[in-house]
Design an enzyme around this catalytic site. Sequence first.
Site, PDB file in Angstrom:
ATOM      1  N   GLU A  88      28.525 -47.169  19.658  1.00  0.00           N
ATOM      2  CA  GLU A  88      27.468 -47.794  18.853  1.00  0.00           C
ATOM      3  C   GLU A  88      26.170 -47.997  19.633  1.00  0.00           C
ATOM      4  O   GLU A  88      25.095 -48.025  19.043  1.00  0.00           O
ATOM      5  CB  GLU A  88      27.943 -49.129  18.259  1.00  0.00           C
ATOM      6  CG  GLU A  88      28.106 -50.294  19.235  1.00  0.00           C
ATOM      7  CD  GLU A  88      29.455 -50.332  19.938  1.00  0.00           C
ATOM      8  OE1 GLU A  88      30.134 -49.286  20.004  1.00  0.00           O
ATOM      9  OE2 GLU A  88      29.846 -51.411  20.446  1.00  0.00           O
ATOM     10  N   CYS A 117      36.745 -49.721  21.964  1.00  0.00           N
ATOM     11  CA  CYS A 117      37.073 -50.562  23.124  1.00  0.00           C
ATOM     12  C   CYS A 117      38.345 -51.351  22.849  1.00  0.00           C
ATOM     13  O   CYS A 117      39.431 -50.773  22.864  1.00  0.00           O
ATOM     14  CB  CYS A 117      35.872 -51.444  23.474  1.00  0.00           C
ATOM     15  SG  CYS A 117      35.984 -52.104  25.131  1.00  0.00           S
ATOM     16  N   HIS A 137      31.794 -47.496  24.053  1.00  0.00           N
ATOM     17  CA  HIS A 137      31.102 -48.108  22.914  1.00  0.00           C
ATOM     18  C   HIS A 137      30.096 -47.116  22.337  1.00  0.00           C
ATOM     19  O   HIS A 137      28.945 -47.098  22.777  1.00  0.00           O
ATOM     20  CB  HIS A 137      30.352 -49.364  23.367  1.00  0.00           C
ATOM     21  CG  HIS A 137      31.231 -50.522  23.642  1.00  0.00           C
ATOM     22  ND1 HIS A 137      31.514 -51.491  22.703  1.00  0.00           N
ATOM     23  CD2 HIS A 137      31.911 -50.887  24.756  1.00  0.00           C
ATOM     24  CE1 HIS A 137      32.320 -52.393  23.210  1.00  0.00           C
ATOM     25  NE2 HIS A 137      32.576 -52.052  24.463  1.00  0.00           N
TER      26      HIS A 137
END
Length: 579
Positions: free
Chosen positions: A534, A404, A532
Site C-alpha cells: 500500500e 504483513c 506493505h
Amino acid sequence: MKYVVVSGGVISGIGKGVIASSTGLLFKTMGLKATSIKIDPYMNIDAGTMSPLEHGEVFVLNDGGEVDLDLGNYERYLNVTLTRDHNITTGKVYKQVIEKERRGDYLGKTVQIVPHLTNAIQDWIEKVAHIPVDGDNEVPDVCIIELGGTVGDIESAPFVEALRQFQFRVGPENFALIHVSLVPVIHGEKKTKPTQAAIKDLRSLGLTPDIIACRCSEELDQAAIDKISMFCHVGPNQVLGVHDVNSTYHVPLLLHDQKLMEFFSKRFKLDELKLSSERIAKGQDLWTRWNSITQSHDRSFQKVTIALVGKYTNLQDSYISVVKALEHSALRCELKLEIVWVEASDLEIESSVTNKINYHKAWGSLCSADGILVPGGFGTRGTEGMIAAARWARENLVPYLGICLGFQVGVIDYARHVLNMKTNSIELDETIEDPVIVYMPEVDKINMGGTMRLGIRPAVFQESTENSVLRRLYGSAPTVMERHRHRYEVNPEHIDELEKSGLHFVAKDEKAERMEVFELKNHPYFVGTQYHPEYLSRVLDPSKPLLGLVAAAGGKLESILAATVDHHSDQAKGPVTDF
Ligand SMILES: *[C@@H]1O[C@H](CO)[C@@H](O)[C@H](O)[C@H]1NC(C)=O
Ligand SMILES: *[C@@H]1O[C@H](CO)[C@@H](O)[C@H](O)[C@H]1NC(C)=O
Ligand SMILES: *[C@@H]1O[C@H](CO)[C@@H](O)[C@H](O)[C@H]1NC(C)=O
C-alpha cells in the site's frame, strides 16, 4: 526553485494536505517537477515510536524513514519518492542546532531562536527542496511546503518567522503563500469573519496571502468571495472556494476551474522557464488521465465491497494508505468502492458469548463482502479473529489479501487447518512449542525500537511462477521492490511442508530465505505479502496486490490482467489459478 507555502488558519484538519498536494499536482500538469516538504511543529524526532491510536498510521518511506500519513499523501498525488528529511519537526531542527552548538560551530556566540534556529529551518528547506524525487537526477522546479498546525500557535511561531525571512532570501517572485481557511455555514449563512481574523493574524506576522482557499460545506458564491476579497485585501481571483466534492481526487479539478494555475503562471512568470515540449506533453497527458479517472469514477455504479478486518477500526486513519490504495484500485477498475470495517476481535468465538450482537454483525459483514483484506498491525488482540477471517476466505473462495500481519495469519490458518498443526506466531503466543511465525534472526528482542526490517527491499519471484496471478499483475516482473516494516517471518523449518500442501511461496527475498508472497492454487485470489504494497500505491498507478483484490472481488480480474502490459515475456499464459 519556486516555493509555495500552504498554511492554515481557524482550525486544523480541514484538508490542508489535500489542497497542498492538489496544487502540486497542478504544477506537474504544466510540465514542472514538484516536490514537497511537511513541517510538523512537534518535538518528536520520528514517528516510529508514536502510537497509531493517537496519530493514525505510520507511513514507511523507501529509506526506511517512519513518518506520518501526510508524506504518503504527497507521494501518492505527486508520484514522487520522498526521504525522511522531507519531514521537518521542531524536535529535528532543535536537535541539529544543539548538536552544532555542542561541536562549537557557533564559535561561542549566544545561540538563539532568531537567527540560529530560524536559519537552520531555512537551510533545511532549501537543501531538501533540491533533492531529486522523480527517479531521475533532475532538481524539482517547485516545492510545496505544508506548515502543520495553525498560524498563531506557539508551536509554529519559529517556523512562521523562518518563512517570513525565507521570502526575502529566495525573492518574492519565487515565493507564494496559500492560506487555507474555513467558511462555516450557520443557519444557511456563510460566515467570513473567521477568515478575516485568520488573515489579519497572518499579516501581523509578516506573511501576505497570495491565495485564500476557503473550505466550505457549500459552494462559495460571488457575494462571499467579494466580501472576503474586500476585507482581506486581495483580488477576487485570489479567493478560491473549496467545497465538499465527490472525492478528494476532484479537488485538483476544482482548483483548476478557478484558474489557480493562471494565477501562478503570472505570479511566478512560468513562461520564462522554457520547458521542453516533452515535459509539457507529459504534463498534459497527466492532466488528461487525471480527468478521465475522476470522470469515470462519477459514472461508475457497480459496487464492490471490501471487508477490512483490523484492530483500530474505531480509528480509521490507522489504515489510511490501505484505504487509499483500495480507492486507486477501484478507480482503475471503474467500481464504486465500499469499505466495511470489521473489528477483528468481534469475529472471535469468545465474542459469541460476551458480545453476541457485535459477533453476529461482524460475521454478517464478513460473509457478505466481495473481498477480504487483513492489513498489517501489531500485538495479540484480535488476531484469532483475523485467522478466522483468512480461513473463511480460503474455504469459501472469497478473494483475500493479507498484508504483513495479514500474510502471517494466512500462514497460521493454513498450518492449523490444512496441516493440522497446533501452532501460532511466537509474537502472539510466546509459549507455543512449534511456531510457524518466528522472530527474524537479526531482530533484537529486548530493544524494540529500531530493530525492524524497514524500507524498500526486493521480492524475487521464484522459478516456474510465470502464471502466478500477482506476478502477472506486476507485468511479469522477475523482481519487485516494495517497502517493508516487520520483525517476524515465516519459520524456515516449515516452508517445505506448507509448499507441498499447496501454499505456494511465489516470491522470496534475494537469498530465497525469507518468504515474501504466498498464493494459493485453486482459489480465485488468495494472496499474502510480507511487505506493505500500500505504501507505493499511486492514484494513477494502483498497487498491484490491492488492484488484484479489488478486481477479483468485482469480477474484473481477467480484464485487468488482459490490460496489463507484460514487460518481461510474451509466452501464453494459462488459466488464472493454475501455475
Ligand atoms: C514527522 O515526524 C514527526 C516526529 O515523529 C511526526 O510527529 C510527524 O507526524 C511526521 N510528519 C510526517 C508528515 O511524516
Ligand atoms: C511515476 O513515476 C515513475 C518514475 O519515478 C514512472 O516510472 C511512472 O510511470 C510514474 N507513474 C505515473 C502514473 O505517472
Ligand atoms: C459527482 O458524482 C455524480 C454521480 O455520481 C455526478 O453526477 C456529478 O456530476 C459529480 N459531481 C462532480 C462535481 O463531479
